[in-house]
Write an enzyme that holds these catalytic residues in place. Structure first.
Site, PDB file in Angstrom:
ATOM      1  N   TYR A 120      -9.341   4.907  -3.630  1.00  0.00           N
ATOM      2  CA  TYR A 120      -9.196   3.556  -3.081  1.00  0.00           C
ATOM      3  C   TYR A 120      -9.540   2.488  -4.114  1.00  0.00           C
ATOM      4  O   TYR A 120      -8.894   1.441  -4.185  1.00  0.00           O
ATOM      5  CB  TYR A 120     -10.045   3.393  -1.817  1.00  0.00           C
ATOM      6  CG  TYR A 120      -9.521   4.190  -0.651  1.00  0.00           C
ATOM      7  CD1 TYR A 120      -9.510   5.580  -0.696  1.00  0.00           C
ATOM      8  CD2 TYR A 120      -9.026   3.581   0.487  1.00  0.00           C
ATOM      9  CE1 TYR A 120      -9.025   6.328   0.368  1.00  0.00           C
ATOM     10  CE2 TYR A 120      -8.543   4.323   1.555  1.00  0.00           C
ATOM     11  CZ  TYR A 120      -8.547   5.702   1.488  1.00  0.00           C
ATOM     12  OH  TYR A 120      -8.069   6.440   2.528  1.00  0.00           O
ATOM     13  N   HIS A 171      -0.223   3.355   4.725  1.00  0.00           N
ATOM     14  CA  HIS A 171      -0.785   2.310   5.589  1.00  0.00           C
ATOM     15  C   HIS A 171      -0.291   0.926   5.177  1.00  0.00           C
ATOM     16  O   HIS A 171      -1.028  -0.051   5.252  1.00  0.00           O
ATOM     17  CB  HIS A 171      -2.318   2.329   5.568  1.00  0.00           C
ATOM     18  CG  HIS A 171      -2.909   3.596   6.100  1.00  0.00           C
ATOM     19  ND1 HIS A 171      -3.308   3.751   7.405  1.00  0.00           N
ATOM     20  CD2 HIS A 171      -3.169   4.782   5.495  1.00  0.00           C
ATOM     21  CE1 HIS A 171      -3.790   4.974   7.585  1.00  0.00           C
ATOM     22  NE2 HIS A 171      -3.717   5.627   6.444  1.00  0.00           N
ATOM     23  N   PHE A 199      -3.259  15.489  -1.135  1.00  0.00           N
ATOM     24  CA  PHE A 199      -2.829  14.236  -0.499  1.00  0.00           C
ATOM     25  C   PHE A 199      -1.478  13.726  -1.024  1.00  0.00           C
ATOM     26  O   PHE A 199      -0.589  13.403  -0.243  1.00  0.00           O
ATOM     27  CB  PHE A 199      -3.915  13.170  -0.647  1.00  0.00           C
ATOM     28  CG  PHE A 199      -3.675  11.951   0.189  1.00  0.00           C
ATOM     29  CD1 PHE A 199      -3.718  12.007   1.571  1.00  0.00           C
ATOM     30  CD2 PHE A 199      -3.404  10.721  -0.403  1.00  0.00           C
ATOM     31  CE1 PHE A 199      -3.498  10.871   2.342  1.00  0.00           C
ATOM     32  CE2 PHE A 199      -3.180   9.582   0.363  1.00  0.00           C
ATOM     33  CZ  PHE A 199      -3.232   9.663   1.744  1.00  0.00           C
ATOM     34  N   ASN A 204      -9.222   6.596  11.094  1.00  0.00           N
ATOM     35  CA  ASN A 204      -7.931   6.716  11.768  1.00  0.00           C
ATOM     36  C   ASN A 204      -8.130   6.796  13.280  1.00  0.00           C
ATOM     37  O   ASN A 204      -9.265   6.924  13.742  1.00  0.00           O
ATOM     38  CB  ASN A 204      -7.213   7.996  11.311  1.00  0.00           C
ATOM     39  CG  ASN A 204      -6.493   7.825   9.966  1.00  0.00           C
ATOM     40  OD1 ASN A 204      -6.240   6.707   9.519  1.00  0.00           O
ATOM     41  ND2 ASN A 204      -6.175   8.925   9.335  1.00  0.00           N
ATOM     42  N   ARG A 209      -2.536  -2.525  -6.873  1.00  0.00           N
ATOM     43  CA  ARG A 209      -2.002  -3.379  -5.810  1.00  0.00           C
ATOM     44  C   ARG A 209      -2.357  -4.842  -6.010  1.00  0.00           C
ATOM     45  O   ARG A 209      -1.542  -5.739  -5.829  1.00  0.00           O
ATOM     46  CB  ARG A 209      -2.609  -2.913  -4.484  1.00  0.00           C
ATOM     47  CG  ARG A 209      -1.662  -2.858  -3.330  1.00  0.00           C
ATOM     48  CD  ARG A 209      -2.241  -2.058  -2.212  1.00  0.00           C
ATOM     49  NE  ARG A 209      -3.525  -2.556  -1.740  1.00  0.00           N
ATOM     50  CZ  ARG A 209      -3.704  -3.651  -1.001  1.00  0.00           C
ATOM     51  NH1 ARG A 209      -2.678  -4.390  -0.666  1.00  0.00           N
ATOM     52  NH2 ARG A 209      -4.901  -3.992  -0.600  1.00  0.00           N
ATOM     53  N   ARG A 235     -11.356  10.616  -1.820  1.00  0.00           N
ATOM     54  CA  ARG A 235     -11.085   9.243  -1.396  1.00  0.00           C
ATOM     55  C   ARG A 235     -11.980   8.261  -2.146  1.00  0.00           C
ATOM     56  O   ARG A 235     -11.599   7.114  -2.363  1.00  0.00           O
ATOM     57  CB  ARG A 235     -11.301   9.097   0.118  1.00  0.00           C
ATOM     58  CG  ARG A 235     -10.305   9.872   0.953  1.00  0.00           C
ATOM     59  CD  ARG A 235     -10.597   9.701   2.429  1.00  0.00           C
ATOM     60  NE  ARG A 235     -10.170   8.405   2.923  1.00  0.00           N
ATOM     61  CZ  ARG A 235     -10.657   7.823   4.020  1.00  0.00           C
ATOM     62  NH1 ARG A 235     -11.600   8.437   4.724  1.00  0.00           N
ATOM     63  NH2 ARG A 235     -10.222   6.650   4.401  1.00  0.00           N
ATOM     64  N   ARG A 290       0.847  -1.190   0.000  1.00  0.00           N
ATOM     65  CA  ARG A 290       0.000   0.000   0.000  1.00  0.00           C
ATOM     66  C   ARG A 290       0.887   1.247   0.000  1.00  0.00           C
ATOM     67  O   ARG A 290       1.881   1.291   0.732  1.00  0.00           O
ATOM     68  CB  ARG A 290      -0.893   0.003   1.245  1.00  0.00           C
ATOM     69  CG  ARG A 290      -1.970  -1.074   1.246  1.00  0.00           C
ATOM     70  CD  ARG A 290      -2.551  -1.203   2.654  1.00  0.00           C
ATOM     71  NE  ARG A 290      -3.697  -2.090   2.763  1.00  0.00           N
ATOM     72  CZ  ARG A 290      -3.629  -3.411   2.911  1.00  0.00           C
ATOM     73  NH1 ARG A 290      -2.455  -4.015   2.964  1.00  0.00           N
ATOM     74  NH2 ARG A 290      -4.729  -4.126   3.013  1.00  0.00           N
TER      75      ARG A 290
HETATM   76 FE1  HDE Z   1      -6.359   6.858   2.944  1.00  0.00          FE
HETATM   77  N1  HDE Z   1      -5.556   5.710   1.444  1.00  0.00           N
HETATM   78  N2  HDE Z   1      -6.367   8.446   1.692  1.00  0.00           N
HETATM   79  N3  HDE Z   1      -7.013   8.077   4.449  1.00  0.00           N
HETATM   80  N4  HDE Z   1      -6.330   5.324   4.193  1.00  0.00           N
HETATM   81  C1  HDE Z   1      -5.246   4.402   1.540  1.00  0.00           C
HETATM   82  O1  HDE Z   1      -5.841   2.793  -0.064  1.00  0.00           O
HETATM   83  C2  HDE Z   1      -6.191   8.406   0.356  1.00  0.00           C
HETATM   84  C3  HDE Z   1      -7.360   9.387   4.338  1.00  0.00           C
HETATM   85  C4  HDE Z   1      -6.812   5.279   5.464  1.00  0.00           C
HETATM   86  O2  HDE Z   1      -5.991  -0.979   6.107  1.00  0.00           O
HETATM   87  C5  HDE Z   1      -4.893   3.787   0.216  1.00  0.00           C
HETATM   88  O3  HDE Z   1      -6.045   0.562  -0.185  1.00  0.00           O
HETATM   89  C6  HDE Z   1      -6.442   9.698  -0.228  1.00  0.00           C
HETATM   90  C7  HDE Z   1      -8.107   9.813   5.476  1.00  0.00           C
HETATM   91  C8  HDE Z   1      -6.630   3.970   6.026  1.00  0.00           C
HETATM   92  O4  HDE Z   1      -6.012  -1.245   3.936  1.00  0.00           O
HETATM   93  C9  HDE Z   1      -5.075   4.956  -0.769  1.00  0.00           C
HETATM   94  C10 HDE Z   1      -6.768  10.527   0.812  1.00  0.00           C
HETATM   95  C11 HDE Z   1      -8.217   8.718   6.283  1.00  0.00           C
HETATM   96  C12 HDE Z   1      -6.032   3.217   5.021  1.00  0.00           C
HETATM   97  C13 HDE Z   1      -5.483   6.074   0.143  1.00  0.00           C
HETATM   98  C14 HDE Z   1      -6.728   9.732   2.011  1.00  0.00           C
HETATM   99  C15 HDE Z   1      -7.528   7.650   5.626  1.00  0.00           C
HETATM  100  C16 HDE Z   1      -5.857   4.089   3.881  1.00  0.00           C
HETATM  101  C17 HDE Z   1      -3.589   3.050   0.184  1.00  0.00           C
HETATM  102  C18 HDE Z   1      -7.098  11.995   0.754  1.00  0.00           C
HETATM  103  C19 HDE Z   1      -8.889   8.612   7.650  1.00  0.00           C
HETATM  104  C20 HDE Z   1      -5.580   1.772   5.111  1.00  0.00           C
HETATM  105  C21 HDE Z   1      -3.933   1.586   0.068  1.00  0.00           C
HETATM  106  C22 HDE Z   1      -8.184  12.323  -0.093  1.00  0.00           C
HETATM  107  C23 HDE Z   1     -10.303   8.935   7.622  1.00  0.00           C
HETATM  108  C24 HDE Z   1      -6.689   0.822   4.770  1.00  0.00           C
HETATM  109  C25 HDE Z   1      -5.358   1.546  -0.057  1.00  0.00           C
HETATM  110  C26 HDE Z   1      -6.197  -0.590   4.947  1.00  0.00           C
HETATM  111  C27 HDE Z   1      -5.320   3.671   2.670  1.00  0.00           C
HETATM  112  C28 HDE Z   1      -5.786   7.290  -0.341  1.00  0.00           C
HETATM  113  C29 HDE Z   1      -6.976  10.283   3.284  1.00  0.00           C
HETATM  114  C30 HDE Z   1      -7.420   6.348   6.224  1.00  0.00           C
HETATM  115  C31 HDE Z   1      -3.892   5.272  -1.653  1.00  0.00           C
HETATM  116  C32 HDE Z   1      -6.330  10.036  -1.702  1.00  0.00           C
HETATM  117  C33 HDE Z   1      -8.704  11.207   5.717  1.00  0.00           C
HETATM  118  C34 HDE Z   1      -7.003   3.512   7.426  1.00  0.00           C
HETATM  119  O5  HDE Z   1      -6.074   4.679  -1.686  1.00  0.00           O
END
Ligand code: HDE
Length: 690
Positions: free
Chosen positions: A362, A75, A161, A148, A369, A358, A72
């Site tokens: 994802y 994370h 991001f 989170n 991936r 988001r 990833r």
């Molecule tokens: Fe993520 N984030 N994120 N994030 N995020 C990923 O997705 C992304 C954000 C969070 O255990 C990726 O499958 C963007 C906030 C967790 O598999 C990716 C933006 C929050 C996990 C991605 C954010 C998160 C990810 C990488 C801004 C809390 C792990 C691999 C718009 C609310 C999930 C994947 C797991 C994972 C993108 C912001 C939490 C790249 C573009 C805000 C817990 O898609």
């Protein structure tokens, strides 16, 4: 042979889970042919070259060569478990989602906790935000709440991001540091983007060094909406509250844990579940009425803001219990694909610009991936309710769709209704209004709304909500981080932005760095005083309990077994676990029998435990006084503010290590009680808290 140690595939065509219905008595190739020799490859003569013909060797090496997939991008390092969600307070008036429809209803879940910045093989205890992602396999489809352990995020718009993540990951030219925010590029970006200040101060607090995944809160971060059967929408924020209370590490402890046990959190989660101590969280919602949303001095769609619990209390509506470890780390943890776009009828998005971004990211990242658009067919991702559509083919199509028609409408499909599956009235309907909170749906603008413009009032509220120790930890964390920044103008600029949060904080950090407090950067909007909120402090929400904690007893040859047994049962009686540490693992001859240690002293340093005690004879203490591992064991427990239990014989070791006796340094008889907390008052004797 254990079921898990062989992979066999004599399942029916199209069957998803490849269980061991094949032969259990022999290894086979991936194609089911029994293997006669798994030690030697096929050679031309006993010392000759290996033959290309050896399909057993080729298949094995071929598979091995491709065992890794891209990790990833954020994370990457995570630990996961299965469990269930139980609705404890049905909310049909707020949401038509079936998982909230009935008290007592259970929905299976898969939950993954993670760090953000480090790679998949990095350590568990750096200073970092933690991911808290839950996949609910509801009977109306999968809902992924990808949150989170900190309720706000660094940026307000998804377009920032990639910049944020590039800045925090290892630096582009040198490839270091790994899993750390203490470097120039991160602080360069942060100090240029005042909207990051709220999450920055959370990340500098003890929230970013949790003791255990089991002892941290989770947040959905964005404001979401719930929609009831009549189509009425209500803004909500989602919360997870750990049953074991909140607990963090101290910084030095977390740094030492990176050497003592890279897998500290992963092991902790695994062992808790394995031993039947299932981690549990309450699930709650903050209901934000339209009136409240209009009245708040900031926009509830701004992900850098919280709504304090004093203003919108958290209503508990469910609980989550994690009661099963994964069978296979790769198949489940690595291949789990969480998508914020996975919602079910009754749960919907808002216009939060970060959430909107988001919804695309994802889905997109899973293709890169997991390599295929069919990632939803991987067992960990597949819904547990029936699903049917006309999406077909693509790489790794593992289901075998039946029937002649792969289009809709049709009159040929034999499965389902006469004209093939159709969209249904019960299906997901997007909430239609787009005019809330002053939005005009006709404009197309690349702007940031003015209501997103106050970047400092909430970080100030966070700062004022902390205990004295917690404030000191934030100031020290900032000094540590900025001391690792080599470029002076970045340090100074950070100070000038922090000044807008609180002058005292900026002064403490400047003093720690040996700098003067610079003039404040003019804020976009002057901060206002929002008071404080007790729910933001960890120490104010700490539970004095030994339940779910692990403590250690140090003994050696000749120690008194009865005393050790007594201490052990007093801790276990209160729900804690005991780990026996000795200079040798043994079995060792002790007074009253033989005893085996769980760990050897140098390999089991005290940062691994929540409290320590010693059962030693004076002659052993003499020896241990000269042993740096023993001295470190005691000194670290003391400086990490832990309870230390001693017997008459071991007191001399404490004195020799310069330990100053306080409420937490107690004779063994009082230790089980003392071990239920940490001794914050001790900290001022050990560190400058200014
Ligand atoms: Fe993520 N984030 N994120 N994030 N995020 C990923 O997705 C992304 C954000 C969070 O255990 C990726 O499958 C963007 C906030 C967790 O598999 C990716 C933006 C929050 C996990 C991605 C954010 C998160 C990810 C990488 C801004 C809390 C792990 C691999 C718009 C609310 C999930 C994947 C797991 C994972 C993108 C912001 C939490 C790249 C573009 C805000 C817990 O898609």
């Amino acid at each position: 042979m254990s079921r898990r140690s062989i992979q066999s595939g004599k399942g029916k065509a199209g069957e998803l889970h490849q269980t061991s219905s094949g032969p259990r008595d022999a290894l086979t190739t991936n194609h089911g042919v029994r293997i006669s020799d798994n030690q030697n490859s096929l050679r031309a003569g006993s010392v000759g070259p290996t033959l290309l013909e050896d399909f057993v060797l080729r298949e094995k090496i071929f598979h091995f060569d491709h065992e890794r997939i891209p990790e990833r991008i954020v994370h990457a390092r995570g630990s996961a478990a299965h469990g269930y969600f139980e609705c404890t307070d049905a909310i049909p008036g707020l949401s038509r989602a079936s998982l909230f429809s009935e008290k007592g209803k259970r929905t299976p879940v898969f939950t993954r906790f993670s760090t953000v910045a480090g790679g998949a093989g990095s350590v568990d205890t750096p200073r970092d935000v933690r991911g808290f992602a839950v996949k609910f396999y509801t009977d109306e489809g999968n809902w992924d709440l990808v949150g989170n352990n900190i309720p706000v995020f660094f940026i307000q718009d998804a377009i920032k991001f990639p910049d944020l993540i590039h800045s925090v990951k290892m630096e582009a030219d040198r490839g270091f540091p790994q899993a750390a925010s203490a470097h120039d590029t991160f602080w360069d970006f942060i100090s240029l983007m005042p909207e990051t200040m709220h999450t920055m101060i959370w990340a500098m607090s003890d929230r970013a060094i949790p003791r255990s995944y089991r002892m941290m809160e989770g947040f959905g971060v964005h404001t979401f909406r719930l929609v009831n059967a009549k189509g009425k929408s209500t803004f909500v924020k989602f919360h997870w509250k750990p049953k074991l209370g909140l607990q963090s590490l101290v910084w030095d402890e977390s740094a030492k844990l990176q050497g003592a046990d890279n897998d500290f959190h992963r092991r902790d989660l695994w062992e808790a579940i394995d031993s039947g101590n299932f981690p549990e969280w309450n699930f709650g919602i903050q209901v934000i009425s339209e009136k409240l949303a209009e009245e708040l001095p900031y926009n509830v769609l701004d992900p850098t803001k919280i709504v304090p619990e004093e203003i919108a209390p958290v209503r508990i509506i469910g609980r989550m219990v994690l009661d099963r470890n994964p069978d296979n780390h790769f198949a489940e943890n690595e291949q789990a694909a969480f998508l914020p776009s996975n919602v079910v009828p009754g749960i919907d998005f808002t216009n939060d610009p970060l959430l909107q971004g988001r919804l695309f990211s994802y889905l997109d990242t899973q293709k890169s991936r997991l390599g295929t658009t069919n990632f939803h067919q991987i067992p960990i991702n597949a819904p547990k309710c029936p699903f049917a559509n006309m999406q077909r083919d693509g790489m790794m199509q593992t289901f075998v769709p039946k029937g002649r028609a792969n289009y809709e409408p049709n009159t040929l499909d034999e499965a389902g209704e006469a004209a093939g599956p159709r969209a249904s009235k019960e299906g997901f309907r997007t909430f239609e209004s787009n005019t809330e909170l002053g939005n005009s749906p006709t404009d197309k603008l690349r702007v940031r709304d003015e209501t997103f413009g106050d970047h400092f009032s909430q970080p100030r509220m966070f700062w004022h909500s902390q205990t004295e120790n917690e404030q000191a930890h934030i100031a020290s964390a900032l000094v540590f981080e900025l001391s690792k920044v080599g470029t002076e103008h970045i340090r100074k600029r950070t100070l000038s932005v922090i000044r807008n949060i609180d002058h005292d904080l900026a002064k403490r950090v400047a003093d720690g760095l040996g700098l003067k407090v610079p003039a404040a950067t003019p804020p976009f909007r002057e901060p206002v005083d929002l008071g404080s909120s007790d729910s933001l402090s960890i120490q104010k929400n700490w539970q004095t309990t030994i339940r779910g904690r692990t403590v250690a007893i140090l003994f050696a040859e000749g120690s008194d077994k009865d005393a050790i047994d007594e201490l052990t049962s007093s801790i276990e009686g209160k729900g804690g676990s005991v780990y026996l540490v000795a200079p040798k693992v043994g079995p060792l001859k002790v007074k009253g029998g033989m005893l085996q240690a769980d760990g050897q002293l140098a390999g089991s340093p005290s940062p691994l435990f929540d409290a320590v005690a010693m059962v030693l004879m004076p002659d052993q203490v003499e020896k241990l006084m000269k042993d740096s591992a023993a001295r470190g064991w005691v000194s670290d427990a003391y400086s990490h503010l832990k309870a230390i239990g001693y017997c008459p014989g071991s007191k001399a070791l404490l004195e020799d290590c310069g330990i100053v006796f306080d409420d937490g340094i107690v004779p063994n008889e009082k230790w089980a009680k003392a071990a239920a907390r940490r001794y914050w008052d001790r900290e001022s004797n050990l560190r400058d808290l200014a």
